[in-house]
Design an enzyme around this catalytic site. Structure first.
Site, PDB file in Angstrom:
ATOM      1  N   TRP A   1      51.668  23.945 -14.445  1.00  0.00           N
ATOM      2  CA  TRP A   1      52.499  23.306 -13.429  1.00  0.00           C
ATOM      3  C   TRP A   1      52.186  23.909 -12.075  1.00  0.00           C
ATOM      4  CZ3 TRP A   1      55.006  19.087 -14.788  1.00  0.00           C
ATOM      5  CH2 TRP A   1      55.398  18.927 -16.124  1.00  0.00           C
TER       6      TRP A   1
ATOM      7  N   GLU B   1      88.153   4.462   2.131  1.00  0.00           N
ATOM      8  CA  GLU B   1      89.424   4.335   2.839  1.00  0.00           C
ATOM      9  C   GLU B   1      90.600   4.422   1.868  1.00  0.00           C
ATOM     10  OE1 GLU B   1      86.481   1.541   4.977  1.00  0.00           O
ATOM     11  OE2 GLU B   1      86.779   2.404   2.983  1.00  0.00           O
TER      12      GLU B   1
ATOM     13  N   GLY C   1      49.526   8.980  -9.670  1.00  0.00           N
ATOM     14  CA  GLY C   1      48.277   9.587  -9.261  1.00  0.00           C
ATOM     15  C   GLY C   1      47.830   9.109  -7.887  1.00  0.00           C
TER      16      GLY C   1
ATOM     17  N   THR D   1      48.789   7.692 -15.015  1.00  0.00           N
ATOM     18  CA  THR D   1      49.700   8.801 -15.285  1.00  0.00           C
ATOM     19  C   THR D   1      50.225   8.738 -16.712  1.00  0.00           C
ATOM     20  OG1 THR D   1      50.347   8.934 -12.956  1.00  0.00           O
ATOM     21  CG2 THR D   1      51.869   9.872 -14.566  1.00  0.00           C
TER      22      THR D   1
END
Length: 380
Positions: A183, A64, A312, A209
């Site tokens: 990848w 505002e 994982g 991981t």
């Protein structure tokens, strides 16, 4: 911020149009305003937008003020102010917005949703109405609530909103049968992940991981508007197997890092990790919470609004089993792995289809040949 625009007719259709634009404005604050909500504001007179603004950063001006600071009662006498969240009525990091709007005396204020924050909770709307300003509430309310779902979850449940992220093949695999996963997704998809990380308060992963990939879990976008903010990194490690030489520990003094472990873990290693800058949280014996739930409660206590889960299948399945996930971001790549390839979600699973969680598609976005599917848990 004063603006110009084409003229839009009045009525319900105009209210939806302008509030829709205010919501789009509010989205620009994502990743910068947390734990505050994202808010957008547009002032409209004679069918034209005369000012607009959004909450840009935590501790900065609210929407505002950004929109209306250069205007006075003469400018807003016949104007409608559209704001995506009820103007606040309390002093926080900044002065309250409802009195600020009231001083400018717009003819009408349209609010997408009330603010359930206890210090506001209808008081801002009441203040404006008591002063004789017409206030309408509920235009695009559902969209406004979806926009600030992380803020609302933190407010009501004291935990951050959790987005689970994974990349998978067309046949639903996150890695080959040998574990090769680099990848699956494209460069463009991975760039998007880094942009998203820069908007998170926390990144959560499991020790599996860490041992497999030695990740940094930082935001490293090549293209990003604004300063890059790195999230808190959280590792769930029940038996404290995290290597002292891994990247997360080595960079703990530079990027906040939390390791959550059990009370039985080695006290010597706990002290060694703490000496490197790692914040080690110990889950006491007899706790019914899992390390994930303990971590989420801790993050909520520290007003972390949005966490991303990158991990994982075991931890991802546990998160699903414990109903800890609110949203899924799934990158689907145009490849097929087949065989005994690895799936994204393990855990206990369900016996009957009727017991499956139902997810609602929020968006579908192509990134080259990949596609990002975003789902939210139904009724979340």
């Amino acid at each position: 911020m004063t603006v110009g625009s084409h003229r839009v007719a009045s009525g319900d259709e105009a209210d939806r149009y302008w509030m829709g634009l205010a919501i789009e404005l509010a989205k620009k604050g994502r990743g910068f305003v947390e734990p505050n909500p994202m808010v957008g504001c547009i002032a409209v007179a004679n069918g034209h937008a005369i000012a607009q603004g959004f909450h840009q950063r935590y501790g900065g001006h609210h929407a505002e003020v950004e929109a209306l600071a250069g205007l006075g009662p003469a400018d807003l006498r016949e104007a409608t102010v559209y704001v995506t969240l009820e103007p606040c009525s309390h002093f926080g990091k900044t002065p309250p917005c409802a009195p600020f709007v009231l001083e400018r005396r717009p003819k009408r204020v349209v609010v997408a949703m009330p603010d359930p924050f206890p210090a506001v909770s209808g008081r801002g709307i009441a203040l404006l109405r008591e002063a004789g300003i017409e206030v309408d509430v509920g235009v695009h309310r559902s969209e406004a609530e979806q926009l600030n779902a992380p803020y609302l979850k933190l407010l009501h449940f004291k935990r951050p909103w959790v987005t689970a992220k994974w990349a998978m093949s067309l046949d639903g695999a996150i890695a080959t049968k040998s574990g090769d996963s680099k990848w699956i997704s494209s460069d463009r998809s991975r760039e998007r992940v880094h942009q998203t990380r820069a908007k998170m308060d926390a990144m959560i992963t499991g020790i599996g991981t860490v041992l497999a990939d030695n990740p940094m879990l930082t935001a490293r976008p090549k293209q990003y508007n604004g300063p890059v903010r790195n999230p808190i990194r959280v590792v769930l490690d029940r038996n404290l197997r995290i290597p002292l030489e891994c990247q997360l520990v080595a960079s703990a003094n530079e990027h906040p890092t939390i390791v959550v472990t059990l009370q039985r873990s080695s006290s010597r290693k706990i002290e060694t990790l703490r000496s490197t800058g790692v914040d080690v949280l110990v889950l006491e014996e007899g706790e019914t919470r899992s390390t994930l739930e303990f971590a989420l409660d801790h993050l909520g206590t520290h007003r972390c609004t949005h966490a991303m889960l990158e991990c994982g299948p075991a931890l991802m399945g546990h998160a699903m089993d414990r109903n800890c996930v609110d949203e899924i971001e799934c990158f689907v790549a145009p490849i097929v792995l087949g065989g005994n390839s690895i799936r994204p979600v393990g855990g206990s699973g369900i016996e009957k289809l009727c017991d499956a969680q139902h997810w609602v598609l929020s968006s579908s976005t192509p990134f080259g040949d990949d596609i990002l599917l975003t789902y939210r848990l139904a009724n979340s």
